[in-house]
Design an enzyme around this catalytic site. Structure first.
Site, PDB file in Angstrom:
ATOM      1  N   TYR A 171     -27.924 -16.040 -15.503  1.00 57.10           N
ATOM      2  CA  TYR A 171     -29.092 -15.822 -16.355  1.00 57.10           C
ATOM      3  C   TYR A 171     -29.409 -17.113 -17.090  1.00 57.10           C
ATOM      4  O   TYR A 171     -28.526 -17.910 -17.384  1.00 57.10           O
ATOM      5  CB  TYR A 171     -28.814 -14.687 -17.342  1.00 57.10           C
ATOM      6  CG  TYR A 171     -28.589 -13.375 -16.646  1.00 57.10           C
ATOM      7  CD1 TYR A 171     -29.646 -12.523 -16.370  1.00 57.10           C
ATOM      8  CD2 TYR A 171     -27.304 -13.007 -16.233  1.00 57.10           C
ATOM      9  CE1 TYR A 171     -29.443 -11.328 -15.703  1.00 57.10           C
ATOM     10  CE2 TYR A 171     -27.092 -11.813 -15.564  1.00 57.10           C
ATOM     11  CZ  TYR A 171     -28.165 -10.974 -15.306  1.00 57.10           C
ATOM     12  OH  TYR A 171     -27.954  -9.796 -14.635  1.00 57.10           O
ATOM     13  N   ASN A 215     -31.504  -6.654 -24.636  1.00 55.68           N
ATOM     14  CA  ASN A 215     -32.690  -5.789 -24.601  1.00 55.68           C
ATOM     15  C   ASN A 215     -33.436  -5.791 -25.931  1.00 55.68           C
ATOM     16  O   ASN A 215     -34.380  -5.024 -26.116  1.00 55.68           O
ATOM     17  CB  ASN A 215     -32.320  -4.362 -24.164  1.00 55.68           C
ATOM     18  CG  ASN A 215     -31.419  -3.664 -25.169  1.00 55.68           C
ATOM     19  OD1 ASN A 215     -31.066  -4.246 -26.210  1.00 55.68           O
ATOM     20  ND2 ASN A 215     -31.034  -2.440 -24.880  1.00 55.68           N
ATOM     21  N   GLU A 240     -28.678   0.534 -31.284  1.00 57.51           N
ATOM     22  CA  GLU A 240     -28.469   0.721 -29.843  1.00 57.51           C
ATOM     23  C   GLU A 240     -27.931   2.130 -29.570  1.00 57.51           C
ATOM     24  O   GLU A 240     -28.323   2.775 -28.594  1.00 57.51           O
ATOM     25  CB  GLU A 240     -27.519  -0.368 -29.306  1.00 57.51           C
ATOM     26  CG  GLU A 240     -27.222  -0.283 -27.818  1.00 57.51           C
ATOM     27  CD  GLU A 240     -28.162  -1.103 -26.913  1.00 57.51           C
ATOM     28  OE1 GLU A 240     -28.624  -2.167 -27.328  1.00 57.51           O
ATOM     29  OE2 GLU A 240     -28.418  -0.640 -25.784  1.00 57.51           O
ATOM     30  N   SER A 286     -40.144 -13.250   1.135  1.00 58.75           N
ATOM     31  CA  SER A 286     -41.213 -13.940   0.412  1.00 58.75           C
ATOM     32  C   SER A 286     -42.256 -12.971  -0.139  1.00 58.75           C
ATOM     33  O   SER A 286     -42.884 -13.264  -1.160  1.00 58.75           O
ATOM     34  CB  SER A 286     -41.893 -14.960   1.326  1.00 58.75           C
ATOM     35  OG  SER A 286     -42.275 -14.340   2.539  1.00 58.75           O
TER      36      SER A 286
HETATM   37 CA    CA Z   1     -28.862  -4.452 -27.208  1.00 60.97          CA
END
Ligand code: CA
Length: 573
Positions: A188, A229, A243, A261
């Site tokens: 990430y 998030n 949460e 693609s």
């Molecule tokens: Ca969270």
């Protein structure tokens, strides 16, 4: 379906380097038709120059300078453009001034080459005089002594000393764009391109290896946002972590695409090749597109998170899942490659990030919709994947997924597209390059690419009806194989579904809205579904899943409004 990418890279920079050291690419690079790509790149660039001169009623010299002036400095694009003018400009001027067209120019400069016993490849209609006569005349105009060391077709102009350094730098930048890292959280990124957050949810804490999108929250994210998030901290009113309050029991899930693609949304802007639309502004997005391998996953049907510029209101699967449950924010991964098929997926599937113990379940969409039957070979059919080969590779993929996906995941196998609609809807229409002078149809483009053996899909992009039918037949056999797998195989960590790639239903829907089928295809490559097409597919997918298998999508989170109230855009994308 990676070929057009190479064509465009060859096009504006005339540098036949390739996007990425990704295995899916090198796989096909091995078949080596770089001479074909140099030829396409040359014909494209010379056509643009010729048409710029025509549109602006200017000299060829001014047209070349205009083209370079439009290009951004980034990635050495402008510098490279001026170097190319410096090298080939005077010959191009001489030839175009003698009314030679792009085909003739590129053959005389040896970017295009007729192999012995092979036909001479050309995009525009043949000259009135014979080819031999015209090319001889052109050679006399450039009076090129045999000793001049032009880059031969097949060799890259990167071999020229003054361009070598530039090429090296560009290659380095692009090759380093494909991270294969051991630690999942390293996959990430906080950067958009080079396989960053355009491709998978943005990292929210680059220094913390245990924080990344899609994981189950650590201690209910009371102190930090471990799953990125945007939901974390403790409600001061009752001391309960947000949460826990908003997401517990909401069954969050991510969306992961294993695609080609089309899934990555390959797209070459018509503004980059159409003289009448070309401007400084048109090229602003060009460097970003190059560093995303000419893909636009941020606008794709499955994982797109930006609003479409095409005016269509339909959203991606990711945005719909996020709307359904705001706890899903940023949990998307687009594991797609240009040129990917069932046969080469194993080479990059490990870039998928999902921890069986720590992460939420995922919805995995397997959508290799064409490359198992699409190739550029002259003899296209023997190079297609057989049902047996497909079966064994897809089973390997599914076993791998079963070893990686958290329990409770879902896998959907998409059938192959039936590309017969390409020829049917496009062959007698003008390509963007042919619109100014009504001289290039898609039929001509397809035949040019087939002649050079660089077509992304000879089987369907062909005037040969029998070949198109054989290609459709094989695609159907492969789809049936996928369907069979979905109905007969069982896995412990996910349930398995099959869905047809229903282009017919999409075009019907589009016609109902007053559109024409050709408007759903990328105009420049005449092959990929465009943004509108992709989002209509998504809509079709979503409706079908909602109706037949609603468990895949999960419940609507009753706390969505409150999440938005407390966390706003949840840190954006
Ligand atoms: Ca969270």
């Amino acid at each position: 379906m990676k070929v057009p990418g190479k064509i465009l890279l060859a096009l504006l920079s005339l540098l036949p380097f390739h996007t990425g050291g990704s295995p899916a690419h090198s796989d096909e690079l091995g078949t080596g038709h770089s001479s074909g790509h140099s030829c396409v790149g040359c014909v494209l660039v010379v056509s643009i120059i010729e048409q710029l001169a025509q549109v602006h009623n200017s000299t060829v010299q001014a047209a070349m300078e205009r083209l370079c002036s439009y290009l951004p400095e980034k990635l050495f694009l402008k510098t490279t453009c001026y170097s190319v003018i410096h090298m080939f400009g005077s010959d191009i001027i001489k030839l175009l001034s003698a009314n030679m067209n792009a085909d003739v120019v590129c053959h005389s400069l040896e970017f295009c080459k007729q192999d012995t016993g092979q036909p001479l490849c050309h995009l525009y209609p043949s000259p009135k005089a014979t080819w031999t006569f015209t090319l001889e005349k052109a050679r006399q105009i450039v009076k090129k002594p045999q000793t001049v060391n032009y880059p031969r077709s097949g060799s890259s102009i990167c071999s020229l000393p003054f361009l070598a350094k530039i090429c090296q730098k560009i290659k380095f930048t692009i090759q380093n764009s494909v991270p294969f890292k051991d630690v999942d959280s390293d996959k990430y990124s906080v950067f958009p391109t080079l396989r960053g957050y355009h491709w998978r949810g943005r990292d929210c804490d680059d220094r913390n290896k245990m924080a990344y999108p899609g994981r189950r929250p650590d201690s209910w994210d009371a102190h930090q946002d471990s799953n990125c998030n945007g939901i974390w901290g403790v409600d001061p009113k009752d001391g309960i972590p947000y949460e826990k309050k908003f997401c517990e029991g909401s069954q969050p899930r991510g969306i992961i695409l294993l695609g080609d693609s089309a899934g990555a949304h390959f797209s070459i802007s018509p503004e980059w090749i159409t003289a009448s639309q070309m401007s400084l502004n048109a090229f602003v997005s060009f460097p970003t597109a190059l560093t995303d391998e000419l893909d636009w996953p941020q606008l794709s049907g499955t994982t797109g998170f930006l609003d479409s510029s095409s005016g269509i209101k339909e959203k991606s699967i990711y945005l719909r899942l996020r709307k359904r449950n705001r706890c899903n924010h940023r949990d998307y991964q687009n594991i797609s490659r240009n040129g990917a098929s069932s046969q080469n997926l194993e080479k990059f599937i490990e870039s998928l990030s999902r921890n069986q113990l720590l992460d939420h379940p995922a919805i995995v969409v397997y959508a290799m919709i064409g490359n198992d039957v699409c190739n550029g070979k002259k003899d296209s059919v023997p190079a297609m994947t057989t049902p047996e080969k497909l079966y064994s590779k897809v089973m390997l993929t599914l076993k791998y997924l079963n070893s990686r996906l958290p329990n409770g995941s879902h896998v959907i196998l998409y059938g192959l597209a039936d590309g017969a609609f390409l020829w049917d809807n496009l062959h007698n229409r003008y390509h963007p390059l042919g619109q100014l002078n009504k001289d290039v149809t898609y039929a001509q483009l397809y035949s040019f690419l087939n002649c050079l053996q660089v077509s992304p899909c000879h089987g369907w992009m062909s005037s040969n009806k029998t070949l198109r039918m054989l290609t459709s037949e094989r695609a159907e056999q492969l789809s049936n194989t996928l369907k069979k797998i979905a109905t007969s195989e069982k896995f412990t960590n996910f349930d398995l579904f099959y869905m047809d790639f229903g282009f017919q239903e999409i075009t019907e829907e589009w016609k109902r809205r007053g559109g024409q089928p050709w408007q759903l295809i990328e105009p420049v490559d005449g092959f990929h579904p465009n943004e509108v097409g992709l989002l209509l597919f998504t809509d079709h997918f979503w409706k079908k899943v909602t109706l037949q298998w609603p468990q895949i999508l999960g419940k609507e989170n009753p706390f969505n409004a409150q999440i938005e109230q407390v966390f706003g855009d949840q840190g954006g994308h």
